[in-house]
Design a protein around this motif. Structure first.
Motif, PDB file in Angstrom:
ATOM      1  N   THR A 151      -9.026   4.524  -0.231  1.00 39.23           N
ATOM      2  CA  THR A 151      -7.747   3.843  -0.581  1.00 39.23           C
ATOM      3  C   THR A 151      -6.219   4.475  -0.410  1.00 39.23           C
ATOM      4  OG1 THR A 151      -9.070   2.280  -1.825  1.00 39.23           O
ATOM      5  CG2 THR A 151      -6.993   2.120  -2.273  1.00 39.23           C
ATOM      6  N   GLY A 182      -3.131   4.001   1.777  1.00 41.51           N
ATOM      7  CA  GLY A 182      -1.655   3.803   1.339  1.00 41.51           C
ATOM      8  C   GLY A 182      -0.739   5.064   2.042  1.00 41.51           C
ATOM      9  N   TRP A 213       0.926  -1.305   0.059  1.00 40.04           N
ATOM     10  CA  TRP A 213      -0.077   0.119   0.041  1.00 40.04           C
ATOM     11  C   TRP A 213       0.775   1.119   0.054  1.00 40.04           C
ATOM     12  CZ3 TRP A 213      -3.028  -2.196   4.789  1.00 40.04           C
ATOM     13  CH2 TRP A 213      -3.942  -3.098   4.130  1.00 40.04           C
TER      14      TRP A 213
END
Length: 131
Positions: free
Chosen positions: A66, A70, A21
């Motif tokens: 997302t 990350g 990530w």
């Protein structure tokens, strides 16, 4: 028994997802925003500013979830590298454990930063200061 020399094979299994990530987030920022992230504590200042910019643009959380995961993983990987910590995982959650035994949640800190009251830079400073 063979000697293991690569970092990716010697790291705990809990590191696999957050390391990926973090790498993905660094690549996206390098390509999209032209930000160079070098896994230094100083680079987290740019990450905090980037998250603040996303928030100011009014992006809905669902659209950036997302990316925030990350960037939080990137912050955690900075702590791992700077403090000699390691990733821990349970129930789908990922934390960083520093050598002094403390647990840190950089992925949640990225979410807090997006909400306007967190800082990956300050989390890293606290995590690398020792206990």
């Amino acid at each position: 028994m063979t000697t293991v020399t690569s970092e990716s094979t010697t790291r705990p299994a809990a590191a696999a997802k957050p390391v990926r990530w973090a790498a993905d987030a660094a690549a996206v920022l390098r390509e999209g925003a032209r930000l160079r992230l070098d896994y230094s504590a100083q680079s987290l200042w740019r990450v905090d500013r980037g998250i603040d910019g996303i928030r100011r643009e009014g992006a809905p959380y669902a659209a950036v979830e997302t990316v925030l995961r990350g960037l939080g993983a990137y912050g955690g990987e900075v702590i791992v590298r700077q403090a000699g910590g390691e990733w821990w995982a349970t129930g789908g959650d990922h934390w960083v454990r520093t050598p002094d035994g403390r647990l840190w949640d950089p992925i949640d800190e990225a979410r807090r930063c997006f909400a306007g009251h967190g800082s990956l830079r300050l989390l890293c400073r606290d995590a690398t200061a020792g206990g």
